[in-house]
Design an enzyme around this catalytic site. Structure first.
Site, PDB file in Angstrom:
ATOM      1  N   CYS A  62       0.811  -1.221   0.000  1.00 41.05           N
ATOM      2  CA  CYS A  62       0.000   0.000   0.000  1.00 41.05           C
ATOM      3  C   CYS A  62       0.845   1.272   0.000  1.00 41.05           C
ATOM      4  O   CYS A  62       0.321   2.363  -0.173  1.00 41.05           O
ATOM      5  CB  CYS A  62      -0.947   0.015   1.199  1.00 41.05           C
ATOM      6  SG  CYS A  62      -0.101   0.118   2.772  1.00 41.05           S
ATOM      7  N   CYS A 132      -2.429  -1.169   8.864  1.00 40.64           N
ATOM      8  CA  CYS A 132      -1.907   0.066   9.474  1.00 40.64           C
ATOM      9  C   CYS A 132      -1.562  -0.159  10.940  1.00 40.64           C
ATOM     10  O   CYS A 132      -0.513   0.291  11.416  1.00 40.64           O
ATOM     11  CB  CYS A 132      -2.934   1.189   9.334  1.00 40.64           C
ATOM     12  SG  CYS A 132      -3.301   1.616   7.622  1.00 40.64           S
TER      13      CYS A 132
END
Length: 169
Positions: A62, A132
């Site tokens: 990402c 994350c």
């Protein structure tokens, strides 16, 4: 063209618009929005300082990159300060911000028990953003590992550490 009455009936032109952050963040928990809009502990320390541990991690899939640093009181082993710099999405920034808040005031061994699931639960991250919180956990571990490596190097305990590893094997 619609007249003023027509716009009011259809809900246009009422003069009441949602704040930009509310519309852009629809679906995210308010804690994510808060930590993104008002990130805590942004910055960096001198990476060459022996009391500073630096964790630099990234997610190639990402493009998120997170640098988390801790400043440790050598006498007590407690983390006295923490900061971060993150290049990535709002969830990555929020995860970094939460991580710096959670590590302050704790011993280096204690922060290793902070799990990505705890951060994800606190921020109510959607499943697609769990990476994350994983980055934040990895950054904490990397920062502690870096600090401990500097501490060993500074005190010259390489032989003692290797002896302990052999004795425990």
């Amino acid at each position: 063209m619609l007249g003023a009455a027509g716009r009011r009936i259809l809900g246009f032109g009422l003069g009441k618009r949602a704040p930009a952050s509310a519309t852009a963040w629809r679906g995210y928990h308010e804690r994510v929005v808060d930590h993104y809009d008002n990130p805590r502990n942004v910055g960096s320390f001198d990476k060459n300082d022996p009391s500073v541990g630096t964790g630099l991690v990234g997610a190639p899939a990402c493009g998120d990159v997170m640098k988390l640093q801790i400043k440790v009181d050598d006498a007590t082993g407690k983390i006295v300060d923490a900061c971060f710099k993150t290049f990535g999405c709002g969830s990555a920034i929020a995860s970094s911000s939460v991580a710096t808040e959670w590590v302050k005031g704790k011993h280096t061994e204690e922060v290793l028990s902070i799990k990505n699931t705890d951060i994800a639960k606190h921020l109510a991250l959607p499943p697609v953003k769990l990476h994350c919180s994983m980055l934040a956990e990895d950054a904490i571990k990397a920062a502690v590992k870096d600090y401990e490596a500097k501490k060993v190097k500074a005190t010259g305990q390489t032989e003692a550490v290797q002896t302990d590893k052999v004795a425990n094997a």
